[in-house]
Scaffold this motif. Structure first.
Motif, PDB file in Angstrom:
ATOM      1  N   GLU A   1       0.938  -1.330  -0.003  1.00 20.29           N
ATOM      2  CA  GLU A   1       0.010  -0.139   0.016  1.00 20.29           C
ATOM      3  C   GLU A   1       0.823   1.070  -0.048  1.00 20.29           C
TER       4      GLU A   1
ATOM      5  N   VAL B   1       0.599   5.174   1.580  1.00 24.14           N
ATOM      6  CA  VAL B   1      -0.394   6.151   2.276  1.00 24.14           C
ATOM      7  C   VAL B   1       0.374   7.463   2.399  1.00 24.14           C
ATOM      8  N   VAL B   2      -0.511   8.458   1.670  1.00 19.94           N
ATOM      9  CA  VAL B   2       0.061   9.870   1.785  1.00 19.94           C
ATOM     10  C   VAL B   2      -0.950  10.403   2.684  1.00 19.94           C
ATOM     11  N   LYS B   3      -0.023  11.215   3.647  1.00 13.30           N
ATOM     12  CA  LYS B   3      -0.480  12.000   4.678  1.00 13.30           C
ATOM     13  C   LYS B   3      -0.396  13.408   4.480  1.00 13.30           C
ATOM     14  N   SER B   4      -1.491  14.336   4.730  1.00 18.07           N
ATOM     15  CA  SER B   4      -1.220  15.764   4.687  1.00 18.07           C
ATOM     16  C   SER B   4      -2.382  16.360   5.436  1.00 18.07           C
ATOM     17  N   SER B   5      -1.916  17.524   5.937  1.00 20.87           N
ATOM     18  CA  SER B   5      -2.957  18.356   6.648  1.00 20.87           C
ATOM     19  C   SER B   5      -3.320  19.490   5.979  1.00 20.87           C
ATOM     20  N   ARG B   6      -4.502  19.679   5.667  1.00 16.40           N
ATOM     21  CA  ARG B   6      -5.009  20.629   4.828  1.00 16.40           C
ATOM     22  C   ARG B   6      -6.022  21.705   5.721  1.00 16.40           C
TER      23      ARG B   6
END
Length: 679
Positions: free
Chosen positions: A17, A19-24
């Protein structure tokens, strides 16, 4: 030099897998706008556009009656089309909204009176055939009230036919207390209490079409009409003291019948492109009539009776057109256009009191405007500059005679400039605008209305527009944002009292211009997510600098007004959303008034069924009934206290069903938008 044939062959690698993590951040700065994302956030489950706006930073109010913090009532647009009727916000499902932009310093392409703008953008359209929304909201605001809506659409290819049908009805309650003290040859003290009940029945209908000829051309039109009948009933009691001794005690009953019919309003638009040239044309026509009859029966302490009867017939008419042309220029875009508005307001007022007398007034106003703006992008720096010119010719007529001293002509130029950029992980926007806020037609109407034998009210046809210079700085970082602005208001309008009649014992409450009011505003907000809990905290303060004449001295009205908002969204099991919102407003000065503190506590449960086609909302607003604010008014020899203790608590149940949903393709933006607000 000759390496032969090189052949590439496929080689498949199976990945577990990625997983792309971001905080908008939910709220960010785009140009000179504060943008709140609705799609894929908890706001998409709020219910309607009304419920979304209640959760947007710097916006306060409910049920279509919204204000932007420190900037008053905004112009609200949905996909570029002005919301002409506040009920349209209740017709827009929150799940169809993409984002909301709040502009607190709008530029040259908006009317010079527009102090703030809210732009709502919806998601891309989907689905042909027959579709729509059925919505019913019923509940109690002291008495039972009801709102029923049916919004229907039929689409085939590029053609859309639509109709909106609405009914609003119920009974409403309020209680007011007023104490007025007058210092003069005789010191008067009046205590006035009133209990008010009103029955309201309003019907509204709208139908039209939009035709997307192709991707470059779209035309459309709509027509709407309605009828409203309101029957206010008031029970008054008034006690007056002269130099500390009882002068009179009056009991009164007031019956009013207000009938607004018809309410014609039509719009036609063209939106398209010819090569690189963008064209946006709108034309609006509005005509309305309102008839109001009033009868006030009074009985004094000596059992003497008096009946004050009046009739008012008002006609409102407006024609407007607006053309906006846009063209790509270098690293941005150039826009220019014109706007023309012609409006007329007539009021025929008759009353059976010689001291007030009958009146027949007419206001004619023509506003011709031209504007242009240039926007350019230089790396991370975006610059937009604009200029607007307005020529306004206002004529005021009384009893068929033109009043030269009350008729005015204005020629004004309004510049605007905004600069926005990114510095590291922060966003910044600096803007300047020059504005002019014209008085409403009610404020300009010199017709005198009767309150009691010692108190009258009226507008002021001599009022001048308010000239406003505004400088604003906005910043955003991660989940925080802030705004600081300074407004200079020349010829600001305040409430005043004047002697009326030969002896001056009767007071007339009206309005007049004051040289200036300076105002400083600051607002700070933060939004977080902690598991299933999504809290928001907003804090704002407004401080003005103003002094006024009171009891022969200069009185300062410079105490600041503050607001604190604490909003909570909680995602419960079963995909149920619960909102608990609290707001507190401090006491302080606004113009030459002192406002008391207030607070509100709201709670709501929202649940959607059948893949969001059906939804149910149960909400309680102002549960502790503390949102009303008392007002103290100071001017010259008059002190006035006013308390509104109306029951603002409400318990509402909303049921909504959507089928074959998609957004409205209507692209008409409307013309004469600010003029409609003045009506």
């Amino acid at each position: 030099e000759n390496v032969g044939i090189i052949k590439m062959e496929e080689d498949i690698k199976m990945l577990g897998e990625v997983v792309v993590k971001s905080s908008r951040p939910v709220t960010a700065i785009k140009g000179n706008a504060l943008v709140t994302t609705v799609a894929n956030s908890q706001l998409s489950h709020a219910g309607t556009a009304n419920d979304v706006l209640r959760q947007v930073p710097m916006v306060t109010g409910r049920d279509g009656n919204f204000e932007v913090f420190g900037k008053g009532t905004p112009l609200i647009y949905i996909n570029g089309r002005l919301v002409q009727d506040k009920n349209e916000l209740a017709q827009l499902n929150s799940q169809d909204i993409k984002n909301v932009e709040v502009i607190t310093n709008p530029g040259a392409k908006y009317d010079a009176s527009a102090k703030s703008v809210i732009r709502i953008r919806t998601k891309l359209p989907q689905g042909d055939g027959f579709g729509g929304t059925l919505r019913a909201q019923n509940g109690f605001r002291h008495y039972f009230s009801s709102m029923e809506q049916a919004n229907l659409k039929y689409r085939t290819g590029g053609l859309e036919l639509f109709t909106n049908l609405n009914y609003y009805g119920g009974k409403f309650y309020s209680m007011e207390n007023m104490k007025m003290e007058t210092q003069g040859a005789t010191s008067w003290l009046q205590n006035i209490e009133s209990i008010n009940r009103m029955r309201n029945n309003e019907f509204f209908g709208k139908f039209g079409f939009s035709w997307m000829i192709n991707e470059h051309h779209s035309v459309g039109a709509y027509y709407m009409n309605g009828a409203g009948l309101q029957k206010p009933h008031s029970d008054y009691s008034s006690i007056s003291y002269a130099d500390g001794k009882l002068d009179d005690e009056v009991a009164a009953v007031k019956e009013v019948r207000s009938h607004a019919v018809p309410k014609h309003h039509a719009n036609i638009y063209y939106n398209g492109e010819v090569g690189k040239l963008g064209i946006d044309f709108n034309m609006d026509y509005m005509w309305r009539k309102k008839r109001e009859t009033s009868e006030q029966s009074e009985t004094n302490m000596n059992q003497q009776k008096n009946v004050v009867a009046s009739t008012s017939i008002g006609h409102l008419r407006m024609f407007a057109e607006k053309l906006v042309l846009s063209y790509p220029l270098w690293k941005g875009q150039f826009e220019m256009g014109n706007e023309y508005t012609a409006s007329q307001v007539l009021n025929d007022f008759n009353i059976n009191m010689e001291t007030i007398g009958n009146s027949n007034t007419k206001s004619d106003e023509k506003n011709m405007a031209g504007f242009f703006s240039i926007g350019q992008q230089f790396g991370k720096i975006a610059v937009e500059a604009g200029l607007r010119y307005e020529h306004v010719n206002f004529k005021y007529t009384e009893d068929g005679q033109l009043k030269e001293d009350k008729s005015k002509t204005y020629n004004n130029i309004f510049p605007s400039l905004s600069i926005s950029t990114e510095i590291g992980k922060t966003q910044w926007a600096l803007s300047y605008t020059s504005k002019m806020q014209r008085p409403s037609y009610d404020d300009l109407d010199g017709t005198v209305t009767y309150v009691n034998r010692l108190l009258l009210g009226s507008g002021n046809p001599y009022l001048s527009p308010i000239k406003i210079h505004s400088v604003e700085l906005m910043g955003a970082w991660k989940h925080f944002f802030a705004k600081v602005s300074y407004d200079y208001k020349k010829d600001a309008v305040i409430n005043v009292s004047k002697p009326y009649g030969e002896d001056g014992e009767i007071k007339l409450l009206t309005m007049e211009n004051t040289p200036k009011i300076q105002e400083l505003q600051a607002f700070l907000g933060a939004q977080f997510q902690i598991g299933i809990w999504q809290p928001k905290v907003n804090v704002g303060i407004i401080k003005q600098w103003l002094t006024g004449e009171y009891l022969g001295e200069r009185k300062s009205f410079s105490n600041p007004l503050g607001v604190v908002q604490f909003q909570n969204a909680i995602h419960l099991p079963g995909d149920i959303w619960m909102n608990i919102d609290m707001e507190w407003n401090s006491r302080g000065n606004k113009e030459n008034m002192k406002l008391s503190s207030s607070s509100s506590f709201n709670a709501k449960l929202y649940k959607a069924f059948c893949k969001n086609r059906f939804s149910m909302t149960l909400e309680g607003n102002d549960i502790f009934n503390k949102s009303n604010r008392d007002i103290q008014f100071y001017n010259k020899d008059v002190t006035l206290w006013q308390s509104n203790t109306s029951d603002s608590r409400s318990l509402l149940l909303t049921l909504q069903y959507n089928f074959n949903t998609s957004k409205n393709r209507y692209k008409g933006k409307g013309a004469g938008n600010e003029e409609l607000n003045r009506f």
